[in-house]
Motif scaffolding. Sequence first.
Motif, PDB file in Angstrom:
ATOM      1  N   GLY A  88       0.828  -1.201   0.000  1.00  0.00           N
ATOM      2  CA  GLY A  88       0.000   0.000   0.000  1.00  0.00           C
ATOM      3  C   GLY A  88       0.858   1.244   0.000  1.00  0.00           C
ATOM      4  N   ASP A  89       0.346   2.307   0.586  1.00  0.00           N
ATOM      5  CA  ASP A  89       1.020   3.588   0.620  1.00  0.00           C
ATOM      6  C   ASP A  89       2.237   3.502   1.540  1.00  0.00           C
ATOM      7  OD1 ASP A  89       1.778   6.256   0.902  1.00  0.00           O
ATOM      8  OD2 ASP A  89      -0.287   6.956   0.723  1.00  0.00           O
ATOM      9  N   PRO A  90       3.435   3.882   1.062  1.00  0.00           N
ATOM     10  CA  PRO A  90       4.612   3.873   1.945  1.00  0.00           C
ATOM     11  C   PRO A  90       4.440   4.730   3.186  1.00  0.00           C
ATOM     12  CG  PRO A  90       5.268   4.136  -0.353  1.00  0.00           C
ATOM     13  CD  PRO A  90       3.771   4.244  -0.306  1.00  0.00           C
ATOM     14  N   LEU A  91       3.570   5.731   3.134  1.00  0.00           N
ATOM     15  CA  LEU A  91       3.335   6.566   4.298  1.00  0.00           C
ATOM     16  C   LEU A  91       2.804   5.759   5.475  1.00  0.00           C
ATOM     17  CD1 LEU A  91       1.604   9.649   2.633  1.00  0.00           C
ATOM     18  CD2 LEU A  91       3.855   9.625   3.677  1.00  0.00           C
ATOM     19  N   SER A  92       2.074   4.711   5.191  1.00  0.00           N
ATOM     20  CA  SER A  92       1.460   3.941   6.281  1.00  0.00           C
ATOM     21  C   SER A  92       2.483   3.167   7.097  1.00  0.00           C
ATOM     22  CB  SER A  92       0.411   2.974   5.717  1.00  0.00           C
ATOM     23  OG  SER A  92       1.022   1.997   4.882  1.00  0.00           O
ATOM     24  N   THR A  93       3.710   3.049   6.585  1.00  0.00           N
ATOM     25  CA  THR A  93       4.741   2.327   7.334  1.00  0.00           C
ATOM     26  C   THR A  93       5.474   3.221   8.321  1.00  0.00           C
ATOM     27  OG1 THR A  93       6.501   2.750   5.709  1.00  0.00           O
ATOM     28  CG2 THR A  93       5.076   0.832   5.330  1.00  0.00           C
ATOM     29  N   VAL A  94       5.216   4.535   8.258  1.00  0.00           N
ATOM     30  CA  VAL A  94       5.860   5.464   9.182  1.00  0.00           C
ATOM     31  C   VAL A  94       4.981   5.566  10.421  1.00  0.00           C
ATOM     32  CG1 VAL A  94       6.682   7.820   9.529  1.00  0.00           C
ATOM     33  CG2 VAL A  94       6.917   6.730   7.284  1.00  0.00           C
ATOM     34  N   THR A  95       5.453   5.012  11.534  1.00  0.00           N
ATOM     35  CA  THR A  95       4.623   4.920  12.735  1.00  0.00           C
ATOM     36  C   THR A  95       5.097   5.843  13.852  1.00  0.00           C
ATOM     37  OG1 THR A  95       5.955   3.063  13.530  1.00  0.00           O
ATOM     38  CG2 THR A  95       4.001   2.534  12.226  1.00  0.00           C
ATOM     39  N   ALA A  96       6.350   6.322  13.813  1.00  0.00           N
ATOM     40  CA  ALA A  96       6.854   7.190  14.877  1.00  0.00           C
ATOM     41  C   ALA A  96       6.108   8.514  14.865  1.00  0.00           C
ATOM     42  CB  ALA A  96       8.349   7.432  14.696  1.00  0.00           C
ATOM     43  N   ASP A  97       5.843   9.069  16.040  1.00  0.00           N
ATOM     44  CA  ASP A  97       5.102  10.312  16.110  1.00  0.00           C
ATOM     45  C   ASP A  97       6.058  11.496  16.208  1.00  0.00           C
ATOM     46  OD1 ASP A  97       5.866  10.737  18.849  1.00  0.00           O
ATOM     47  OD2 ASP A  97       4.289   9.331  19.447  1.00  0.00           O
ATOM     48  N   ILE A  98       5.489  12.711  16.114  1.00  0.00           N
ATOM     49  CA  ILE A  98       6.307  13.911  16.069  1.00  0.00           C
ATOM     50  C   ILE A  98       7.019  14.174  17.387  1.00  0.00           C
ATOM     51  CG2 ILE A  98       4.887  14.986  14.305  1.00  0.00           C
ATOM     52  CD1 ILE A  98       3.571  16.617  16.537  1.00  0.00           C
ATOM     53  N   GLY A  99       6.570  13.533  18.456  1.00  0.00           N
ATOM     54  CA  GLY A  99       7.234  13.701  19.738  1.00  0.00           C
ATOM     55  C   GLY A  99       8.557  12.962  19.813  1.00  0.00           C
ATOM     56  N   ARG A 100       8.847  12.125  18.827  1.00  0.00           N
ATOM     57  CA  ARG A 100      10.112  11.385  18.783  1.00  0.00           C
ATOM     58  C   ARG A 100      10.792  11.641  17.437  1.00  0.00           C
ATOM     59  NH1 ARG A 100       9.585   5.713  18.971  1.00  0.00           N
ATOM     60  NH2 ARG A 100       7.519   5.845  18.020  1.00  0.00           N
ATOM     61  N   PRO A 101      11.298  12.841  17.213  1.00  0.00           N
ATOM     62  CA  PRO A 101      11.823  13.187  15.893  1.00  0.00           C
ATOM     63  C   PRO A 101      12.985  12.311  15.451  1.00  0.00           C
ATOM     64  CG  PRO A 101      12.350  14.895  17.511  1.00  0.00           C
ATOM     65  CD  PRO A 101      11.357  13.982  18.146  1.00  0.00           C
ATOM     66  N   GLU A 102      13.839  11.865  16.387  1.00  0.00           N
ATOM     67  CA  GLU A 102      14.963  11.021  15.984  1.00  0.00           C
ATOM     68  C   GLU A 102      14.461   9.692  15.426  1.00  0.00           C
ATOM     69  OE1 GLU A 102      14.725  12.529  18.901  1.00  0.00           O
ATOM     70  OE2 GLU A 102      16.323  14.035  18.816  1.00  0.00           O
ATOM     71  N   ALA A 103      13.471   9.096  16.108  1.00  0.00           N
ATOM     72  CA  ALA A 103      12.898   7.842  15.609  1.00  0.00           C
ATOM     73  C   ALA A 103      12.192   8.056  14.275  1.00  0.00           C
ATOM     74  CB  ALA A 103      11.925   7.268  16.640  1.00  0.00           C
ATOM     75  N   LEU A 104      11.516   9.201  14.146  1.00  0.00           N
ATOM     76  CA  LEU A 104      10.821   9.511  12.899  1.00  0.00           C
ATOM     77  C   LEU A 104      11.815   9.653  11.755  1.00  0.00           C
ATOM     78  CD1 LEU A 104       8.242  10.268  11.377  1.00  0.00           C
ATOM     79  CD2 LEU A 104       8.563  12.626  12.158  1.00  0.00           C
ATOM     80  N   MET A 105      12.901  10.382  11.978  1.00  0.00           N
ATOM     81  CA  MET A 105      13.894  10.566  10.917  1.00  0.00           C
ATOM     82  C   MET A 105      14.535   9.240  10.527  1.00  0.00           C
ATOM     83  SD  MET A 105      15.730  14.238  11.746  1.00  0.00           S
ATOM     84  CE  MET A 105      16.012  13.914  13.494  1.00  0.00           C
ATOM     85  N   LYS A 106      14.742   8.354  11.507  1.00  0.00           N
ATOM     86  CA  LYS A 106      15.292   7.041  11.190  1.00  0.00           C
ATOM     87  C   LYS A 106      14.355   6.262  10.280  1.00  0.00           C
ATOM     88  CE  LYS A 106      16.910   2.747  13.343  1.00  0.00           C
ATOM     89  NZ  LYS A 106      17.137   2.020  14.626  1.00  0.00           N
ATOM     90  N   GLN A 107      13.055   6.290  10.586  1.00  0.00           N
ATOM     91  CA  GLN A 107      12.095   5.595   9.739  1.00  0.00           C
ATOM     92  C   GLN A 107      12.041   6.205   8.339  1.00  0.00           C
ATOM     93  OE1 GLN A 107       8.225   5.258  11.531  1.00  0.00           O
ATOM     94  NE2 GLN A 107       8.870   3.631  12.911  1.00  0.00           N
ATOM     95  N   LEU A 108      12.104   7.532   8.260  1.00  0.00           N
ATOM     96  CA  LEU A 108      12.069   8.191   6.958  1.00  0.00           C
ATOM     97  C   LEU A 108      13.287   7.822   6.118  1.00  0.00           C
ATOM     98  CD1 LEU A 108      10.819  11.723   8.075  1.00  0.00           C
ATOM     99  CD2 LEU A 108       9.508  10.005   6.813  1.00  0.00           C
ATOM    100  N   ARG A 109      14.457   7.748   6.747  1.00  0.00           N
ATOM    101  CA  ARG A 109      15.657   7.332   6.018  1.00  0.00           C
ATOM    102  C   ARG A 109      15.519   5.888   5.534  1.00  0.00           C
ATOM    103  NH1 ARG A 109      18.383  10.511  10.072  1.00  0.00           N
ATOM    104  NH2 ARG A 109      18.616   8.645  11.386  1.00  0.00           N
TER     105      ARG A 109
END
Length: 534
Positions: free
Chosen positions: A152-173
């Motif tokens: 499906g949409d690759p966006l749906s695999t990003v689960t980290a929330d904005i309160g954890r920017p380091e985890a979010l950036m890791k998932q985005l990479r």
Amino acid sequence: MLAKLSTRPAVRRVAGAGALALALLGAGLPATAGAAGRPQPDLSRFYRQRVAWGACQGPDMPRDLQCGKVTVPLDYAHPGAGTLDLALARYRATGPSRGSVLLNFGGPGGAGVSRLAADGKQFMDLTNGYDVVSFDPRGVGRSSPVSCGDDGDPLSTVTADIGRPEALMKQLRQVAARCAARSGPVLRHIGTVNAARDMDVMRQALGDGKLNYLGFSYGSRLGAVYAAQFPHKVGRMTLDGVDTLTESLSEQGVAGAEGQQTALDDFLDWCTTDLACPFGQDRRAAGEQVVRLVRSLDENPVPTDFGGAFTGQDLVAAIGQALYSREEWPSLERALGSLTEDGDTRRVLAFASGGASLPVRQDGRGPAAAHGRKQDGSLVDAQDVPPDNLPAALMAINCADDPDRPTDDQITGELQGLAAVYEQASPVFGRFRLNQLLMCYGRPRGTDFIRHRVKDVHSARMLLVGTRGDPATPYRWTEETARRLGPAAVVLDNRGDGHTGYSSSTCVHRKVDDFLLYGDLPPSGSSCPADRKP
């Protein structure tokens, strides 16, 4: 922004942290321009080809639709480094033909061949003078499709929330790396600047001295870039649902979230007058229920018949597609009823896939796996197009067209403020739009050509159609792009609702056909009234 597949209010004036966040994430150094006077590579072999038309393969292809291909360089700066085949389809002119009119249905990421096969009837008037042609742009459909390896949409695999920017950036990479690994060499050469150059090769291969063109939504960006690159090759060009040429992805995201929220509010106003509305008849409570439903599915996704999980962001994407046309409201009401009452995701998934049927796995149980795809630039078989090609191509093309890339420090420091801006724009669509913006993180910086060089176009006059109630491309973008393009732009003001005007307004349809077929341009600033609804 697919036409009838992806606003009335303008972007709100934001202040404080939100404004700072938009400014920071929308800032980036311009891409380096090529050296002036550089010798141009020899493209003559690509411009000598002619399309060989034949029967279209596949059970859903109309008998009178013909298919072909055109070959273009993978890298226009180094045409010997590899080639790509681009899929084309056409309906022949019913009488004497003056050439071809090329259609792009938007997205970015929309496949033109399958769309022309499904919706070709609404363009049959144009066959009175033209072969009606569409194509799968590079990276899309059968033309070396990009993928992130998801069902499906690759966006749906990003689960980290904005309160954890380091985890979010890791998932985005991780997503960016997965997309690069699954997409092949075309990913480095995707984007509107190259797609517009492909269209000029198509023009010559079709035997046309000038390009006659009808582009919807993102297709208007593609047409404008073509006009800037090849102003003396512009024939009769119409841009319907006009995209912005100047706003950053962060600004576009806020505008899109606001427009979609307005469309959702209109839908709920209508739905709550119907006893069958799954959210009841209390309008305020209905809006709150939608927000709770999205958040609940994000926290606890439900399984689908295709083997994946259906999240709240999947639901947001589906609702956004359905809101492009008021005619879809009854179907959306029934789909949401099936989801909330029975947990049945099938009807909602039909909207999420743009109304297209999902491909079937080899075992017959769901979407086809993205395996065995060709990496040599030749056309892939329709059944081998990855299920996530549309969202993967949308992200890849938008990122390739935008030079802005925030640093880690900017994301860490400003993400909370930016999220507040998007949440204010829409409690339903804000997160989805913010995720789309962040998906460019980890990817190479895009071109600054569109933002800085697509302006003051000295071409034949072009017709720009803007719709006042468009939830995806706000009317102000039509006015801004017209000023940007200069005297060549002629504006038609469609006073109706929905995304684009050609398929929803009798008046717009007639005026566009009159221009494309006979060269009759309406006066700039003239308008079409909204069609009366039964």
